[in-house]
Scaffold this motif. Structure first.
Motif, mmCIF file in Angstrom:
data_model
loop_
_atom_site.group_PDB
_atom_site.id
_atom_site.type_symbol
_atom_site.label_atom_id
_atom_site.label_comp_id
_atom_site.label_asym_id
_atom_site.label_seq_id
_atom_site.Cartn_x
_atom_site.Cartn_y
_atom_site.Cartn_z
ATOM 1 N N ILE A 1 0.851 -1.181 0.000
ATOM 2 C CA ILE A 1 0.000 0.000 0.000
ATOM 3 C C ILE A 1 0.888 1.232 0.000
ATOM 4 C CG2 ILE A 1 -2.001 -1.056 1.096
ATOM 5 C CD1 ILE A 1 -1.092 0.061 3.741
ATOM 6 N N ALA A 2 0.380 2.300 -0.574
ATOM 7 C CA ALA A 2 1.131 3.547 -0.668
ATOM 8 C C ALA A 2 0.563 4.563 0.306
ATOM 9 C CB ALA A 2 1.073 4.097 -2.095
ATOM 10 N N ALA A 3 1.439 5.415 0.809
ATOM 11 C CA ALA A 3 1.048 6.509 1.697
ATOM 12 C C ALA A 3 1.647 7.800 1.172
ATOM 13 C CB ALA A 3 1.521 6.250 3.125
ATOM 14 N N GLN A 4 0.856 8.848 1.155
ATOM 15 C CA GLN A 4 1.312 10.179 0.732
ATOM 16 C C GLN A 4 1.410 11.068 1.958
ATOM 17 O OE1 GLN A 4 -0.453 12.567 -2.767
ATOM 18 N NE2 GLN A 4 -1.459 13.466 -0.961
ATOM 19 N N LEU B 1 -1.834 11.665 -5.667
ATOM 20 C CA LEU B 1 -2.106 13.075 -5.407
ATOM 21 C C LEU B 1 -3.449 13.488 -5.984
ATOM 22 C CD1 LEU B 1 -1.212 15.924 -4.504
ATOM 23 C CD2 LEU B 1 -0.131 16.164 -6.750
ATOM 24 N N GLN B 2 -3.717 13.087 -7.204
ATOM 25 C CA GLN B 2 -4.938 13.479 -7.883
ATOM 26 C C GLN B 2 -6.174 12.931 -7.166
ATOM 27 O OE1 GLN B 2 -5.136 12.112 -11.949
ATOM 28 N NE2 GLN B 2 -6.049 14.052 -12.627
ATOM 29 N N SER B 3 -6.041 11.759 -6.540
ATOM 30 C CA SER B 3 -7.174 11.128 -5.862
ATOM 31 C C SER B 3 -7.337 11.568 -4.418
ATOM 32 C CB SER B 3 -7.009 9.601 -5.900
ATOM 33 O OG SER B 3 -6.905 9.132 -7.221
ATOM 34 N N SER B 4 -6.364 12.275 -3.883
ATOM 35 C CA SER B 4 -6.378 12.597 -2.456
ATOM 36 C C SER B 4 -7.284 13.788 -2.154
ATOM 37 C CB SER B 4 -4.957 12.898 -1.968
ATOM 38 O OG SER B 4 -4.467 14.091 -2.561
ATOM 39 N N THR B 5 -7.805 13.803 -0.931
ATOM 40 C CA THR B 5 -8.613 14.942 -0.493
ATOM 41 C C THR B 5 -7.762 16.198 -0.379
ATOM 42 O OG1 THR B 5 -8.241 14.280 1.808
ATOM 43 C CG2 THR B 5 -10.250 13.479 0.743
ATOM 44 N N LEU B 6 -6.462 16.024 -0.140
ATOM 45 C CA LEU B 6 -5.563 17.179 -0.073
ATOM 46 C C LEU B 6 -5.612 17.958 -1.380
ATOM 47 C CD1 LEU B 6 -3.190 18.729 1.367
ATOM 48 C CD2 LEU B 6 -1.666 17.186 0.115
ATOM 49 N N CYS B 7 -5.488 17.255 -2.489
ATOM 50 C CA CYS B 7 -5.518 17.914 -3.796
ATOM 51 C C CYS B 7 -6.874 18.578 -4.031
ATOM 52 C CB CYS B 7 -5.229 16.892 -4.891
ATOM 53 S SG CYS B 7 -5.352 17.549 -6.568
ATOM 54 N N LYS B 8 -7.934 17.884 -3.717
ATOM 55 C CA LYS B 8 -9.277 18.434 -3.928
ATOM 56 C C LYS B 8 -9.493 19.690 -3.091
ATOM 57 C CE LYS B 8 -11.472 14.034 -5.203
ATOM 58 N NZ LYS B 8 -10.247 13.259 -5.327
ATOM 59 N N ASP B 9 -9.005 19.672 -1.846
ATOM 60 C CA ASP B 9 -9.183 20.837 -0.973
ATOM 61 C C ASP B 9 -8.366 22.029 -1.466
ATOM 62 O OD1 ASP B 9 -10.930 19.481 0.647
ATOM 63 O OD2 ASP B 9 -9.412 18.890 2.116
ATOM 64 N N PRO C 1 3.451 16.477 -11.075
ATOM 65 C CA PRO C 1 3.295 17.504 -12.114
ATOM 66 C C PRO C 1 3.627 18.890 -11.572
ATOM 67 C CG PRO C 1 1.160 16.935 -11.216
ATOM 68 C CD PRO C 1 2.143 16.007 -10.554
ATOM 69 N N LEU C 2 4.007 19.783 -12.464
ATOM 70 C CA LEU C 2 4.231 21.180 -12.097
ATOM 71 C C LEU C 2 2.883 21.899 -12.106
ATOM 72 C CD1 LEU C 2 6.140 23.602 -11.547
ATOM 73 C CD2 LEU C 2 6.230 23.924 -14.040
ATOM 74 N N LEU C 3 2.491 22.428 -10.944
ATOM 75 C CA LEU C 3 1.218 23.133 -10.814
ATOM 76 C C LEU C 3 1.474 24.494 -10.192
ATOM 77 C CD1 LEU C 3 -0.846 20.173 -9.311
ATOM 78 C CD2 LEU C 3 -0.802 20.903 -11.706
ATOM 79 N N ASN C 4 0.472 25.354 -10.222
ATOM 80 C CA ASN C 4 0.677 26.665 -9.615
ATOM 81 C C ASN C 4 0.791 26.580 -8.096
ATOM 82 O OD1 ASN C 4 -2.125 26.007 -9.524
ATOM 83 N ND2 ASN C 4 -2.580 28.116 -8.982
ATOM 84 N N TRP C 5 0.407 25.436 -7.488
ATOM 85 C CA TRP C 5 0.573 25.242 -6.040
ATOM 86 C C TRP C 5 1.535 24.090 -5.730
ATOM 87 C CZ3 TRP C 5 -0.929 20.368 -4.658
ATOM 88 C CH2 TRP C 5 -1.894 19.740 -5.462
#
Length: 420
Positions: A233-236, A262-270, A300-304
Motif C-alpha cells: 500500500i502507498a502513503a502520501q 495526489l490526484q485522488s487525495s482529499t488534499l488535492c481536492k481541498d 506535475p508542475l502546478l501553480n501550487w
C-alpha cells in the motif's frame, strides 16, 4: 469504588470515641480482679494500656479507611521494566528510561503523559461479552510494544501474560483511539500555523511561501493467514522542515503512481477548491506566487506544486540553483519516512489485513509527531537510507492527467530569483 469504604471511614471515628468513653467510665478498682491483687496502681496501668491499644487499632483503621476516599494515581500506577529468564525477555512495570526507549520508543515520562491522556478512552471500550480487566497503562504498553517492536501476538501474549485475543484488542483499540480522537495531530495547519512553516523553509533556502514537502512511500503487507499473500500500500505525506507530518493519507495500491495518488487525495481536492493554501499570494517581479508545496519530478508542475527542472542546466544558472534549493527541502520528507519505517510494525512486511495496516501507519504517524513535540525523535538519518528511499520514489514516474498551467512556469521561474 466499594460503597462500604466511605462508610467505614465515617463510622471509625464514632466507634473510636465510644470505646474510649467506655474505658474512661470503668471504675479505678475492681472487686472481680481475677488475680485478687488489691493494687490500684496495677489496675490503673492495665486500664491505660488497654485504652492505648484499642485507640491505636481504631485510629489505624480510621486512617486506612480514609485513604480509600482519596485514591491517587501513584497507588495504581504500574512501572515498566524488563527481565531475562530462561532466555526469554518479559516486560514488567518500571521507570527505567532505557527500558521504555527500548520497548516503546519513548521515555518513561512520555509514556506516563500519553497514558494519562488516553486513560479515559482506553478504559471505556472493553468488549461487552468479556471485559479485559486491564489497566490503561497495560493496554498502552501492549499496543506500543506491538508497534515499536513488530512482535507477533503469541510473543506479546507470553510477555504480558494476556490472551492473544486480548492483545489484539488492545492494539486495535489503541490505533482506533489515536486515529479517531487525535488525528488532528497530523491535520493540515491553518493559515496562522503555516506562517512559521513557510518562514522555516525560507530561512533554509530563500524560497518564500513554501508550505511543505510532499512525497510518497510504500509498505509491504502480508496477511496473517498466509505468508504468500503479499501486496503493498502507498502513503502520501506532507512534512515541514522539521520532518513533522502535516498531512498523511494511506491505503492506495502500491503500484499507483505518485501523481495518481495526489490526484485522488482529499488534499488535492481541498487545494484545488480553495479550502487549503488560500492565503493571499506574495508578488515577486510582478508575478503573484501563491502558497505552494514542493514535490519530486514524479509530480506535475502546478501553480501550487513546485517540482525541479527535468533537464540539465548550466552551472550557476537560476534553474540549477532552484533544483539545488528544492534538494535541500527533500531530506525532511526522507527523514520522516525513514522514521516511520523504524517502527517495528512498519519496518518489515506488515502482518495484518489492509484496513489494520492503514491503522498502523496512521497511529505511527501520530506517534511520530508526538515524539517530535516532546523532543524525543531523532532528527538525523543515515545518507545511505536517504539514497535508497530517493531511488524508490523516482521509480514511480508517469504521465500526469493534470492540465498544464502557464502560471506554474512563471512561478517556478521567479522563485529561482530568490535563491540564497
Amino acid at each position: 469504588m466499594d460503597s462500604r469504604r466511605p462508610l467505614a471511614a465515617l463510622l471509625s471515628p464514632l466507634i473510636s470515641q465510644l470505646l474510649i468513653l467506655f474505658l474512661l467510665l470503668l471504675p479505678s478498682s475492681s472487686s472481680t480482679n481475677p488475680l485478687s491483687i488489691p493494687n490500684s496502681t496495677f489496675e490503673n496501668a492495665l486500664q491505660w494500656n488497654l485504652l492505648s491499644i484499642i485507640t491505636h487499632f481504631v485510629t489505624t483503621a480510621e486512617i486506612a479507611a480514609s485513604f480509600f476516599l482519596f485514591p491517587t494515581r501513584d497507588r495504581k500506577r504500574r512501572r515498566l521494566t524488563s527481565s531475562t529468564t530462561d532466555n526469554h525477555r518479559s516486560i514488567h512495570i518500571t521507570r527505567d528510561p532505557d527500558v521504555c526507549k527500548l520497548f516503546f520508543r519513548m521515555t518513561s515520562s512520555t509514556f506516563e503523559w500519553l497514558s494519562g491522556l488516553l486513560e479515559p478512552l482506553l478504559d471505556c471500550r472493553d468488549p461487552i461479552d468479556s471485559p479485559l480487566n486491564l489497566s490503561s497503562e497495560i493496554r498502552l504498553a501492549i499496543a506500543l510494544f506491538r508497534l515499536s517492536s513488530g512482535a507477533d501476538y503469541p510473543d506479546i501474549s507470553r510477555r504480558f501474560n494476556v490472551s492473544e485475543p486480548s492483545a489484539r484488542f488492545c492494539v486495535k483499540q489503541f490505533c482506533r483511539v489515536l486515529c479517531t480522537n487525535f488525528r488532528f495531530w497530523v491535520g493540515f495547519p491553518n493559515p496562522a500555523e503555516l506562517i512559521p512553516v513557510s518562514a522555516a523553509f525560507e530561512t533554509l533556502t530563500g524560497l518564500p511561501n513554501c508550505c511543505g514537502v510532499i512525497s510518497c512511500t510504500r509498505f509491504d503487507i502480508v496477511g496473517e493467514t498466509s505468508s504468500e499473500n503479499r501486496s503493498s500500500i502507498a502513503a502520501q505525506i506532507v512534512v515541514d522542515s522539521s520532518s513533522r507530518i502535516l498531512n498523511i493519507v494511506a491505503g492506495f495500491r502500491g503500484e499507483t503512481q505518485n501523481f495518481q495518488i495526489l490526484q485522488s487525495s482529499t488534499l488535492c481536492k481541498d487545494i484545488e477548491s480553495g479550502d487549503l493554501l488560500d492565503s493571499p499570494p506574495i508578488h515577486i517581479n510582478g508575478i503573484p506566487v501563491p502558497q505552494y508545496l514542493v514535490g519530486l519530478r514524479s509530480y506535475p508542475l502546478l501553480n501550487w506544486l513546485v517540482v525541479p527542472y527535468s533537464n540539465d542546466h548550466e552551472v550557476g544558472s537560476e534553474e540549477e540553483k532552484l533544483n539545488n534549493a528544492l534538494g535541500l527541502m527533500r531530506p525532511a520528507a526522507m527523514r520522516t519516512i525513514a522514521s516511520l519505517k523504524k517502527w517495528g510494525a512498519l519496518s518489515k512486511p506488515i502482518e495484518a489485513e489492509k484496513k489494520m495496516a492503514v491503522a498502523y501507519i496512521g497511529a505511527c504517524s501520530i506517534l511520530h509527531n508526538v515524539l517530535l513535540m516532546r523532543d524525543e525523535e531523532d532528527s538525523g538519518m543515515e545518507q545511505e537510507g536517504l539514497k535508497l528511499d530517493e531511488e524508490s520514489f523516482d521509480d514511480f514516474n508517469g504521465e500526469s492527467n493534470f492540465e498544464e498551467d502557464c502560471r506554474a512556469l512563471d512561478i517556478r521561474r521567479v522563485l529561482g530569483t530568490r535563491i540564497k
